[in-house]
Each structure stands twice: as C-alpha cells, then as structure tokens.
Design a protein around this motif. Structure first.
Motif, PDB file in Angstrom:
ATOM      1  N   GLU A   1       2.810  11.761   0.965  1.00 55.61           N
ATOM      2  CA  GLU A   1       2.760  10.571   1.824  1.00 55.61           C
ATOM      3  C   GLU A   1       4.139   9.948   2.006  1.00 55.61           C
ATOM      4  O   GLU A   1       4.342   9.140   2.923  1.00 55.61           O
TER       5      GLU A   1
ATOM      6  N   SER B   1      -0.036  11.455  -2.932  1.00 52.04           N
ATOM      7  CA  SER B   1       0.905  10.325  -2.995  1.00 52.04           C
ATOM      8  C   SER B   1       2.337  10.790  -2.811  1.00 52.04           C
ATOM      9  O   SER B   1       3.172  10.057  -2.253  1.00 52.04           O
TER      10      SER B   1
ATOM     11  N   ILE C   1      -4.843  13.038  -5.997  1.00 55.01           N
ATOM     12  CA  ILE C   1      -4.118  11.784  -5.784  1.00 55.01           C
ATOM     13  C   ILE C   1      -2.622  11.951  -6.026  1.00 55.01           C
ATOM     14  O   ILE C   1      -1.795  11.356  -5.332  1.00 55.01           O
ATOM     15  N   SER C   2      -2.253  12.802  -6.983  1.00 53.79           N
ATOM     16  CA  SER C   2      -0.836  12.971  -7.302  1.00 53.79           C
ATOM     17  C   SER C   2      -0.074  13.624  -6.148  1.00 53.79           C
ATOM     18  O   SER C   2       0.952  13.104  -5.681  1.00 53.79           O
TER      19      SER C   2
ATOM     20  N   SER D   1       4.872   1.534   0.413  1.00 53.90           N
ATOM     21  CA  SER D   1       5.453   2.605  -0.394  1.00 53.90           C
ATOM     22  C   SER D   1       6.693   2.103  -1.128  1.00 53.90           C
ATOM     23  O   SER D   1       7.819   2.529  -0.853  1.00 53.90           O
TER      24      SER D   1
ATOM     25  N   SER E   1      -6.452   9.930   1.588  1.00 55.17           N
ATOM     26  CA  SER E   1      -5.223   9.206   1.246  1.00 55.17           C
ATOM     27  C   SER E   1      -5.252   8.842  -0.231  1.00 55.17           C
ATOM     28  O   SER E   1      -6.320   8.782  -0.856  1.00 55.17           O
ATOM     29  N   SER E   2      -4.069   8.558  -0.779  1.00 52.34           N
ATOM     30  CA  SER E   2      -4.002   8.195  -2.194  1.00 52.34           C
ATOM     31  C   SER E   2      -4.635   6.831  -2.433  1.00 52.34           C
ATOM     32  O   SER E   2      -5.215   6.582  -3.492  1.00 52.34           O
ATOM     33  N   ASP E   3      -4.548   5.911  -1.452  1.00 55.65           N
ATOM     34  CA  ASP E   3      -5.188   4.605  -1.604  1.00 55.65           C
ATOM     35  C   ASP E   3      -6.700   4.746  -1.735  1.00 55.65           C
ATOM     36  O   ASP E   3      -7.333   4.089  -2.564  1.00 55.65           O
TER      37      ASP E   3
ATOM     38  N   THR F   1       4.477  16.216  -9.150  1.00 57.69           N
ATOM     39  CA  THR F   1       3.016  16.089  -9.077  1.00 57.69           C
ATOM     40  C   THR F   1       2.321  17.447  -9.226  1.00 57.69           C
ATOM     41  O   THR F   1       1.210  17.523  -9.749  1.00 57.69           O
TER      42      THR F   1
ATOM     43  N   LEU G   1       4.255   6.498  -8.307  1.00 55.82           N
ATOM     44  CA  LEU G   1       4.118   6.810  -6.885  1.00 55.82           C
ATOM     45  C   LEU G   1       3.080   5.924  -6.205  1.00 55.82           C
ATOM     46  O   LEU G   1       3.201   5.644  -5.000  1.00 55.82           O
ATOM     47  N   TYR G   2       2.076   5.469  -6.938  1.00 51.90           N
ATOM     48  CA  TYR G   2       0.978   4.751  -6.285  1.00 51.90           C
ATOM     49  C   TYR G   2       0.476   3.531  -7.051  1.00 51.90           C
ATOM     50  O   TYR G   2      -0.128   2.633  -6.455  1.00 51.90           O
TER      51      TYR G   2
END
Length: 628
Positions: free
Chosen positions: A134, A131, A127-128, A279, A363-365, A301, A30-31
C-alpha cells in the motif's frame, strides 16, 4: 518454527532470531499507529492529545505486555527449554498427573489456543504484505488498483516455493531484519526531530488522560493500539530454538529501541502534519527513498509471513505427535535452519485462507479488525495456562495470582476491545480456529474410542504365549517388528498374520511408539524392553514431541545400548495394520456424522510405515476392519 537450536555466540544468535521471532511485531509500525489514530478520529480530525495518548499507549503496551510479561516472565514457563502453547499444553495434559475436571478443561483451553495460531497464520501474511504494498499509493495514488493483485502474486509465489525449502532465505532473515530495524529507527529519529514534544508520551500519563476522556471511542483505540504487540507469542514459541538470552538481548538491544523510535517518529509527524494519518510510516521517509522503503518493507513482511507459515508447520507436527491431529505427510527439506520441514496440507490450506483474506478484505485497514481478536484471545489463554503451570510447579500462590491476574485482566481488556470488530472481520480467524479445534477434538475422541475397540479385540499376552506353546507354529529365521499403538496385548497385525500364514519369525519385537510430554528423550531412555518369552519381546520406543518418530533409528539405539539383540536392520520385516473404520453409531461419545468425519480423517492419514521412517520394501500391511 522448525529449527535446529541456535546456541552459538550471543550476538550471532540474537541476529539469527530477529527474522524468526520479531518478523511480525517488527512490521507492525506499517499499520498499527495509523489504525489506532483513525479509530480515535471518526470525523477525520486528528487531535494532538489523541496522538500523544495513543503513542504513549503503544509504548507502554510494548513495555508491559512484551518486555515484562513475555520477555521476562512467561519465558520462564518452559517445558525442558521449549516454549509455546503446545509446550504448555503438554505440561497440563491429563497424562502427567491424576485426571481432574479442572485439568481436562485446561487441555481444551490450550487446544483452542493452539488453533488460534492457525487463524493468526492466515491473517498475518495478508495484512503484513498488503500494508507494505500500500506504500506505492502515497506518491502514485493511481496505482491503487494494483495493490491487491500485487499482494496476491507475492503471496502465491511465497506459498508455491515452500515445497523447495527455505534454508537459503532463512540464512539471511536475521541480517535483513536487522537492516529493517536500523532503518525504521533512523526514520523515527528524523520524525522526532520535527516535534520533540512527542517525547512526553514516554510517560503513561498521556495514555491514561486520553483514554479517560475518550468515551466509547477508547475501546476502538485500545483495539488499534493492540496491533503493535501482535507477534509477542513468537517470543515464547521460538524460545527453544534460540534460548531466552538471545531473544531478550535482541529485543531490549535492538527491536524495542527502534520500534519505540519509529512509533514516536510517526506520532511527531502527525502532530505537525495530521493529514499524514493515511500512511504515517511511509510519510516519515524522504521522497527519494520512498520506493526503496516499499521494497524493504515488502521483503520484511515476506519474512514475517514466512516465519508464521513455518511456525504453522511446526505447530502441526507437534499436534500430530501429541495426538491432536492425524498423521500427515511431513517433507524434510534440505535446510537445517528455517524451513526445515514442509507440510503440504497445511501449506495449501493456509494459502487458500490467506488469499481469501486479501481478496475479501482488500486493504490492511479492513484486515486490522480481523487481526487482533485471535491474537488477544491467545495471549489471555497463554497467561491462564502459565498460571496453572506456575501453581503446579509450587510457586508462591500469593505472588502468582496477583501478577498473572493483572496480566490476564490486561489481556481480557485487549480482547474485549478487539471484539468490537467481531462483525467487521474478527469472525474470520475465529472461524478458522473453530473449525480446526472441532477437527482436533473429533480426532482425539475418535482415537480414544478406537483404543477401547482395539483393546477389546486384542488377544492378551499370556493367552497368546500359551497358544504358541500348545500349538507351536513354524518359526522362520530372522526378526520381525510388529507395530502397535498400545503397549498392551498382542497387535492384531500379528495375530491375523499368524492365523492366516501359520508361521512366526524366530525373534518377534512388539513395538509401540510413545510420544513423551517432554521435547526430547535422551538416547539411553529411548527404548524400554519387556521380555515376554518364546522369542517375543515388547519394546516401547519413546520420542519427545519435538522429535521425528523414527522406528529404525530407535531400534538401532536400543541395540547400541544393549537392550535388544543385535540384528541386521536391513533384513527385518515390519508388520503394520491397515485399519478401515466403518461408522455404525454403535459407540457412545460421538454422533454418527462425527464418526464419518473421523473415519475420513483416519482414511487420509499418512501410512504408519512412511510416518515412522520404515523402508517401504520391508513393510507388510495387514488389513483390519472396525465398526464403531
């Protein structure tokens, strides 16, 4: 995880382990590639050579770190079938052999490794799930503002339902993750069909070529690619629940092929459409399947998050039994598979840390920088401890040192690359780990001080028996059990009761509960009896660090094996000490402010009766004060 061993048919066990073992690593697509490619393109231009190099780097990281290091080698370093950092810690504990500075250092290193899992446990759910959610902004960018609130709601619900147990959810973890792996594999094939030249990344050459020409950016790229192998520790930690064969079968038969296909598919998409870098995972799917994929990714997730949370419960339970944390309330839920236990204190601490991470990073970033550093350091510690164990087991040094040294060098490379994000969020899991490590060391040191204090004030066994003979007290019919932490001397609960009540039961069992450095103790070795005389018997009850210490069950086992006299367990009176600690700065080893922390932890520890499964109607507590 807190699971009953799953040893059935290979296919069933392999499917069952997918949701537990592969939840984290299975949702990394996912990321992971997106973060690594963005790191390679600070000016926004995605170069084909960078894409090829990063996909090759990820693929070979999966091969070397996960397949060779964990699946083939590290899983051999088991503690009677159990794996994980605490299983290794038990193997190198100073109680197993003659104490030495090197061994003591390894215990501290292993303790730090265990605490890093808590940092991972706070970041992984954040994060899971972020992501996954998102994905809604790919075709609905105006919904971007809803991502954090939706994530908070989903995670809050997840933590709220923990107390009810997750046995039903656990039963469907494996099949859902199997569907997830099949879907991401199919998406990967569709992407590869668009640009088959991505298959050149099957060779390690593109990775070496790109990294050698990338300059300072290479470090950031390696740190991003490392996100693809986070979750590898679960292979080892959950080995005792499923056995190494099902885990290896599921990895090499399903997870590795489908993950490879998906990463290659994302890479092929970026070769043909670099603008998809925000993405690439979701851009692989056709638009008609997009929102269904978001839902499936969210469920996957959540499964990954549940696995981490359950793992934190199990880790805490083991840490308590090995003496690194105070006794805690452990609720045994109805399930016998996933979610078998629930630890309220850990649940709410993780909930606060996870929701803070979601809201604070957003955010996941942003979370990617916080994610890798703790896991990479944990991997390095695992390699170091496994090396120590291999040498202790008399494996050939000239094979152990070069092989494990190469893996340690790779782990340290990943750690160094993820450390570049220390001030961008990497400090967060390290702070969590540092606080917990400090509390663990404070507790262990405090208990060692208390043991010396207890030993000083305890009456010696021979003196106690001599006093019984010279001034016999009134003997009451029946049996009493007196719990004591150490199998030396006479517990204060007994001497204080005798001093004030001037009576003693006809049969007295001095019971000390010992936690062995093996996962489980056979019933025939559960009780060790030492008759002292005058109706007084010492009984050591041994439990493994994966077992629930249950004193009535231990007594029953000792009676069944003829080690103690048969009696009615429902009529036994149990005596325990209720200790109050007064920090006075009289003992060396801890500053007074740390003594106050230890006293607070001791005060809030679970009562011995509840922890050792003793019926509350049969307990008498004797209050005792200690100044330290």
């Amino acid at each position: 995880m807190s699971l009953a061993p799953t040893r059935g048919p290979l296919a069933a066990a392999a499917i069952a382990c997918m949701g537990v073992v592969f939840g984290d690593i299975g949702t990394s697509p996912l990321y992971a590639l997106s973060v690594a490619v963005k790191a390679s393109s600070p000016i926004g231009t995605v170069a084909p050579a960078a894409v090829l190099g990063i996909v090759s780097l990820i693929f070979w990281s999966l091969i070397v770190v996960i397949s060779i290091k964990y699946a083939i080698l590290i899983m051999r370093a088991d503690n009677h079938g159990e794996g994980g950092i605490l299983a290794l810690l038990a193997l190198v504990s100073p109680r197993r052999a003659k104490k030495s500075p090197r061994r003591a250092v390894m215990v501290i290193v292993g303790l730090i490794g265990a605490t890093l899992l808590y940092g991972d446990g706070a970041i992984t759910p954040a994060i899971s799930v972020l992501s996954a959610i998102e994905g809604i902004k790919v075709y609905a960018p105006h919904l971007d503002r809803l991502i954090v609130p939706l994530t908070v709601v989903i995670l809050a619900i997840l933590f709220l339902i923990q107390r009810r147990g997750t046995s039903f959810i656990g039963a469907i973890f494996g099949p859902i993750m199997l569907v997830w792996f099949i879907v991401i594999g199919i998406l990967g094939i569709s992407g590869i069909a668009r640009a088959p030249m991505i298959l050149a990344a099957l060779s390690p050459l593109p990775a070496f070529t790109y990294l050698s020409h990338a300059g300072p950016i290479a470090f950031a790229v390696i740190g991003g690619a490392f996100l693809a192998v986070t979750g590898g520790e679960a292979f080892y930690a959950d080995m005792g629940h499923f056995g190494p064969l099902p885990i290896r079968a599921a990895w090499f038969g399903v997870a590795l092929p489908t993950l490879t296909l998906n990463y290659f598919g994302q890479g092929a998409l970026l070769l043909t459409r670099p603008s998809a870098v925000e993405s690439p995972f979701y851009e692989l799917a056709p638009q008609w399947a997009h929102y269904g994929l978001v839902v499936l990714a969210t469920v996957a997730t959540v499964i990954a998050s549940q696995s981490i949370i359950s793992g934190a419960y199990s880790l805490t339970q083991q840490a308590v039994r090995l003496g690194f944390l105070p006794r805690m309330n452990v609720v045994h839920t109805a399930g016998r598979k996933i979610g078998q236990i629930y630890v309220p204190a850990v649940n709410w601490a993780l909930a606060i840390a996870t929701l803070t991470a979601v809201i604070g990073f957003g955010s996941s970033d942003a979370l990617a920088g916080a994610f890798g550093i703790a896991v990479s350091l944990l991997m390095a510690i695992t390699t170091l401890m496994a090396t120590f164990v291999a040498i202790h087991w008399k494996h050939i040094p000239w094979i152990v040192y070069p092989v494990n040294g190469a893996f340690l060098a790779l782990d340290l490379l990943f750690f160094a690359s993820t450390s570049t994000k220390l001030f961008d969020g990497g400090w967060f899991p390290l702070l969590i780990a540092g606080v917990i490590a400090f509390l663990m060391i404070t507790w262990r040191t405090g208990e060692q001080i208390m043991d010396s204090v207890r030993l000083e004030v305890r009456q010696r066994s021979k003196d106690f028996l001599a006093a019984l003979r010279s001034n016999p007290p009134r003997r009451l019919p029946g049996t009493s059990v007196v719990l004591g932490r150490m199998a030396k001397g006479i517990p204060l609960a007994l001497t204080q009761n005798l001093k004030h009540n001037c009576c003693l039961h006809a049969q007295v069992l001095l019971v000390a509960v010992n936690i062995a450095e093996i996962p489980r103790v056979p019933d025939e070795h559960r009780g060790v009896v030492t008759p002292l005389g005058d109706g007084v018997t010492r009984l050591a009850l041994n439990f493994g660090f994966m077992e629930q210490p249950d004193v009535p069950a231990g007594l029953r086992s000792a009676m069944e094996h003829g080690k103690i006299e048969v009696c009615d367990l429902s009529r036994i009176t149990y005596f325990t000490g209720h200790e109050t600690i007064i920090p006075a700065g009289r003992r060396s080893g801890m500053a007074r402010w740390r003594e106050k922390i230890f006293a607070y932890m001791h005060q809030n520890a679970q009562r011995p009766g509840a922890y050792f499964r003793i019926p509350s109607a049969q307990i008498m507590e004797i209050g005792i004060e200690f100044e330290i």
